[in-house]
Design a protein around this motif. Sequence first.
Motif, mmCIF file in Angstrom:
data_model
loop_
_atom_site.group_PDB
_atom_site.id
_atom_site.type_symbol
_atom_site.label_atom_id
_atom_site.label_comp_id
_atom_site.label_asym_id
_atom_site.label_seq_id
_atom_site.Cartn_x
_atom_site.Cartn_y
_atom_site.Cartn_z
ATOM 1 N N ALA A 84 0.820 -1.209 0.000
ATOM 2 C CA ALA A 84 0.000 0.000 0.000
ATOM 3 C C ALA A 84 0.852 1.256 0.000
ATOM 4 C CB ALA A 84 -0.938 0.008 1.211
ATOM 5 N N ASP A 85 2.110 1.159 0.446
ATOM 6 C CA ASP A 85 3.026 2.286 0.389
ATOM 7 C C ASP A 85 3.735 2.376 -0.954
ATOM 8 O OD1 ASP A 85 2.527 3.244 2.959
ATOM 9 O OD2 ASP A 85 3.998 1.904 3.869
ATOM 10 N N VAL A 86 3.447 1.416 -1.854
ATOM 11 C CA VAL A 86 4.066 1.394 -3.177
ATOM 12 C C VAL A 86 3.021 1.620 -4.260
ATOM 13 C CG1 VAL A 86 5.419 0.038 -4.824
ATOM 14 C CG2 VAL A 86 5.876 -0.158 -2.365
ATOM 15 N N VAL A 87 1.939 0.840 -4.264
ATOM 16 C CA VAL A 87 0.924 0.935 -5.312
ATOM 17 C C VAL A 87 -0.248 1.811 -4.906
ATOM 18 C CG1 VAL A 87 1.549 -1.334 -6.181
ATOM 19 C CG2 VAL A 87 -0.315 -1.141 -4.537
ATOM 20 N N GLY A 88 -0.379 2.118 -3.623
ATOM 21 C CA GLY A 88 -1.459 2.985 -3.180
ATOM 22 C C GLY A 88 -2.422 2.306 -2.219
ATOM 23 N N ARG A 89 -3.187 3.135 -1.527
ATOM 24 C CA ARG A 89 -4.144 2.613 -0.538
ATOM 25 C C ARG A 89 -5.339 1.947 -1.213
ATOM 26 N NH1 ARG A 89 0.374 4.239 1.855
ATOM 27 N NH2 ARG A 89 0.149 5.897 3.412
ATOM 28 N N ARG A 90 -5.888 2.618 -2.242
ATOM 29 C CA ARG A 90 -7.141 2.149 -2.836
ATOM 30 C C ARG A 90 -7.038 0.751 -3.426
ATOM 31 N NH1 ARG A 90 -10.067 2.592 -7.732
ATOM 32 N NH2 ARG A 90 -12.317 2.930 -7.382
ATOM 33 N N PRO A 91 -6.043 0.440 -4.273
ATOM 34 C CA PRO A 91 -5.997 -0.922 -4.819
ATOM 35 C C PRO A 91 -5.813 -1.994 -3.758
ATOM 36 C CG PRO A 91 -4.020 0.322 -5.418
ATOM 37 C CD PRO A 91 -4.994 1.294 -4.857
ATOM 38 N N MET A 92 -5.105 -1.680 -2.680
ATOM 39 C CA MET A 92 -4.910 -2.679 -1.635
ATOM 40 C C MET A 92 -6.172 -2.866 -0.796
ATOM 41 S SD MET A 92 -2.085 -3.950 -2.275
ATOM 42 C CE MET A 92 -2.011 -5.033 -0.845
ATOM 43 N N VAL A 93 -6.954 -1.796 -0.628
ATOM 44 C CA VAL A 93 -8.246 -1.939 0.050
ATOM 45 C C VAL A 93 -9.136 -2.895 -0.737
ATOM 46 C CG1 VAL A 93 -10.407 -0.748 0.603
ATOM 47 C CG2 VAL A 93 -8.230 0.275 1.258
ATOM 48 N N LEU A 94 -9.178 -2.719 -2.051
ATOM 49 C CA LEU A 94 -10.012 -3.583 -2.892
ATOM 50 C C LEU A 94 -9.507 -5.024 -2.873
ATOM 51 C CD1 LEU A 94 -10.546 -1.168 -5.926
ATOM 52 C CD2 LEU A 94 -12.141 -1.670 -4.063
ATOM 53 N N LEU A 95 -8.182 -5.209 -2.926
ATOM 54 C CA LEU A 95 -7.630 -6.563 -2.869
ATOM 55 C C LEU A 95 -7.967 -7.230 -1.539
ATOM 56 C CD1 LEU A 95 -5.851 -8.869 -3.914
ATOM 57 C CD2 LEU A 95 -3.863 -7.653 -2.962
ATOM 58 N N ALA A 96 -7.817 -6.485 -0.441
ATOM 59 C CA ALA A 96 -8.097 -7.045 0.884
ATOM 60 C C ALA A 96 -9.563 -7.442 1.015
ATOM 61 C CB ALA A 96 -7.719 -6.036 1.967
ATOM 62 N N LEU A 97 -10.463 -6.600 0.512
ATOM 63 C CA LEU A 97 -11.892 -6.925 0.579
ATOM 64 C C LEU A 97 -12.209 -8.150 -0.279
ATOM 65 C CD1 LEU A 97 -13.512 -3.373 0.496
ATOM 66 C CD2 LEU A 97 -13.682 -5.050 2.339
ATOM 67 N N ALA A 98 -11.530 -8.283 -1.419
ATOM 68 C CA ALA A 98 -11.753 -9.462 -2.259
ATOM 69 C C ALA A 98 -11.296 -10.732 -1.545
ATOM 70 C CB ALA A 98 -11.005 -9.297 -3.584
ATOM 71 N N LEU A 99 -10.127 -10.680 -0.904
ATOM 72 C CA LEU A 99 -9.636 -11.844 -0.167
ATOM 73 C C LEU A 99 -10.569 -12.201 0.978
ATOM 74 C CD1 LEU A 99 -5.818 -11.005 -0.005
ATOM 75 C CD2 LEU A 99 -6.866 -12.908 -1.244
ATOM 76 N N LEU A 100 -11.009 -11.190 1.714
ATOM 77 C CA LEU A 100 -11.898 -11.426 2.847
ATOM 78 C C LEU A 100 -13.223 -12.043 2.384
ATOM 79 C CD1 LEU A 100 -12.422 -8.975 5.800
ATOM 80 C CD2 LEU A 100 -14.380 -10.025 4.699
ATOM 81 N N THR A 101 -13.759 -11.520 1.298
ATOM 82 C CA THR A 101 -15.045 -12.010 0.796
ATOM 83 C C THR A 101 -14.932 -13.450 0.301
ATOM 84 O OG1 THR A 101 -15.687 -9.764 0.142
ATOM 85 C CG2 THR A 101 -16.875 -11.598 -0.880
ATOM 86 N N LEU A 102 -13.903 -13.733 -0.498
ATOM 87 C CA LEU A 102 -13.729 -15.081 -1.030
ATOM 88 C C LEU A 102 -13.406 -16.080 0.081
ATOM 89 C CD1 LEU A 102 -11.706 -14.265 -4.274
ATOM 90 C CD2 LEU A 102 -14.117 -14.913 -4.103
ATOM 91 N N GLY A 103 -12.580 -15.669 1.060
ATOM 92 C CA GLY A 103 -12.259 -16.548 2.173
ATOM 93 C C GLY A 103 -13.471 -16.877 3.017
ATOM 94 N N SER A 104 -14.331 -15.887 3.236
ATOM 95 C CA SER A 104 -15.542 -16.123 4.021
ATOM 96 C C SER A 104 -16.503 -17.041 3.284
ATOM 97 C CB SER A 104 -16.229 -14.787 4.340
ATOM 98 O OG SER A 104 -15.414 -13.986 5.169
ATOM 99 N N LEU A 105 -16.613 -16.838 1.958
ATOM 100 C CA LEU A 105 -17.487 -17.705 1.168
ATOM 101 C C LEU A 105 -16.975 -19.144 1.192
ATOM 102 C CD1 LEU A 105 -19.882 -18.037 -0.758
ATOM 103 C CD2 LEU A 105 -18.350 -17.427 -2.649
ATOM 104 N N ALA A 106 -15.657 -19.310 1.041
ATOM 105 C CA ALA A 106 -15.085 -20.653 1.095
ATOM 106 C C ALA A 106 -15.271 -21.282 2.474
ATOM 107 C CB ALA A 106 -13.600 -20.599 0.734
ATOM 108 N N SER A 107 -15.202 -20.465 3.534
ATOM 109 C CA SER A 107 -15.436 -20.976 4.886
ATOM 110 C C SER A 107 -16.850 -21.516 5.029
ATOM 111 C CB SER A 107 -15.197 -19.866 5.913
ATOM 112 O OG SER A 107 -13.869 -19.394 5.873
ATOM 113 N N ALA A 108 -17.816 -20.793 4.452
ATOM 114 C CA ALA A 108 -19.216 -21.231 4.535
ATOM 115 C C ALA A 108 -19.444 -22.541 3.793
ATOM 116 C CB ALA A 108 -20.121 -20.141 3.968
ATOM 117 N N LEU A 109 -18.645 -22.793 2.763
ATOM 118 C CA LEU A 109 -18.818 -24.000 1.956
ATOM 119 C C LEU A 109 -17.918 -25.144 2.401
ATOM 120 C CD1 LEU A 109 -18.982 -22.316 -1.582
ATOM 121 C CD2 LEU A 109 -20.902 -23.050 -0.151
ATOM 122 N N SER A 110 -17.119 -24.934 3.441
ATOM 123 C CA SER A 110 -16.168 -25.953 3.890
ATOM 124 C C SER A 110 -16.889 -27.164 4.466
ATOM 125 C CB SER A 110 -15.223 -25.374 4.945
ATOM 126 O OG SER A 110 -14.419 -24.358 4.385
#
Length: 447
Positions: A84-110
């Motif tokens: 985030a100190d290299v590419v910026g705050r915004r793209p890393m916020v979006l990446l983090a939310l994508a990881l969190l969302t996909l991880g939670s969905l996979a947890s529900a289907l485990s």
Amino acid sequence: MRSPVTVESIRQSLDDARMTRAQVVAIVVAVLIAGLDGYDLQAMAFVAPAVSEAWGVSKEILGLLLASSLIGMAAGSLGLSPLADVVGRRPMVLLALALLTLGSLASALSRTIWELGISRGVTGLGIGVMMSLTTAVAAEFSNGRSRAFAIAATTVGVSVGGMLGGLAAAALLETCGWEWVFGLAALLGAVLFFLALIALPESPAFLIARWPKSAFERLNGVLARLEQPAVTEAPLRPEAERSSYRALFARGMASTTIRFAVVYMLTVTAAFYIISWLPQMVADAGFPPSTASLISITTSLVGVPSALIAGTFATRFRPVGVASAAMVGFGLALVLLGIVPPTGPALIFAAGACGFFLSASTAVFYASIATAFTPLMRVSGIGFVSGFGLLLGGLGPYFAGLMFGYGMSRTGVSFTFAIVAAAAGVLLFTHRSSTGGAVGARAMPDR
């Protein structure tokens, strides 16, 4: 002839100007994401009694499941958040939310322990990045007058998210099953992803400090949204700022970085014991999983006012003294948790005491971390401190599981972690005293 616009003059202009609607919206997005972090951070703890009952999981294995997301958080904080100190705050916020969302969905289907553990690790990657970014976003989109409140608001957001998550988990466990606790997190993550995509611009502090390609167009676009005049000349930077981990250990910064990292490690070791194991301890006392979730949200419920109270005290007294006292108080509250009888009112009171002092200490401590590092080191600094603490302290739930598995009582395990929490407070206070409060001054809002 017009004088060149320096980095400091731009920062000063943003610090002195009134808060605009776009700034408030950006901070609200950060607070909402912090709330989702608070919910997903405790989601595994909320469902632990139900998973243990449904799958016949031992306490040792349950400890590993509880620690899996924390290990992922450490990896996210250490490995991803510095980007985030290299590419910026915004793209890393979006990446983090994508990881969190996909991880939670996979947890529900485990359907197996391994699937659930890996899914929680992926979720933890996103949470680890967001822990660093929400504080940075709140600090960098607020003006000087509102900065301390904005940072405290993200801490309150975590508490509120944990509290509302506990209420939602109790209802879902009663009616739908533990899988839906993770499913709700995935749904909320998807909503916040699109909200951030629309409403969260790049941080002006990052653009000014990094000055990337097409910086004029990008910065002036952000400044227009913030109702600031466009810049016409490249900022003059009086000194080069580095954004690598090496900068965190440069002369004048190493002691700050190490101090925060060790204190945070000790604090989160004790914190994740109470966060991860409280629902199971309540269930072991004879209460159903839904009731265990309701009792455990007491820690989040009292965390909201305690963070605000601690923030008020930190404006009148040395922040280090407030944080140190709260950490020692957290240790005493853990002692209380270990000795109260296994009744509903007693457990609620002890859990509330733990939540009060834990939230008070973290509110002031996070504000200190955010303002101790310059913009190009801010997310890296927060990420290193968080990641280092989580890498070691995140194993707390696992070690607690081992202690329970070997036959230690709630009293013995709670006393062990109480010593760890008190040690964090003593270490922080002792170091501050020996430095004359220099860093305490840096813990105040940037102006």
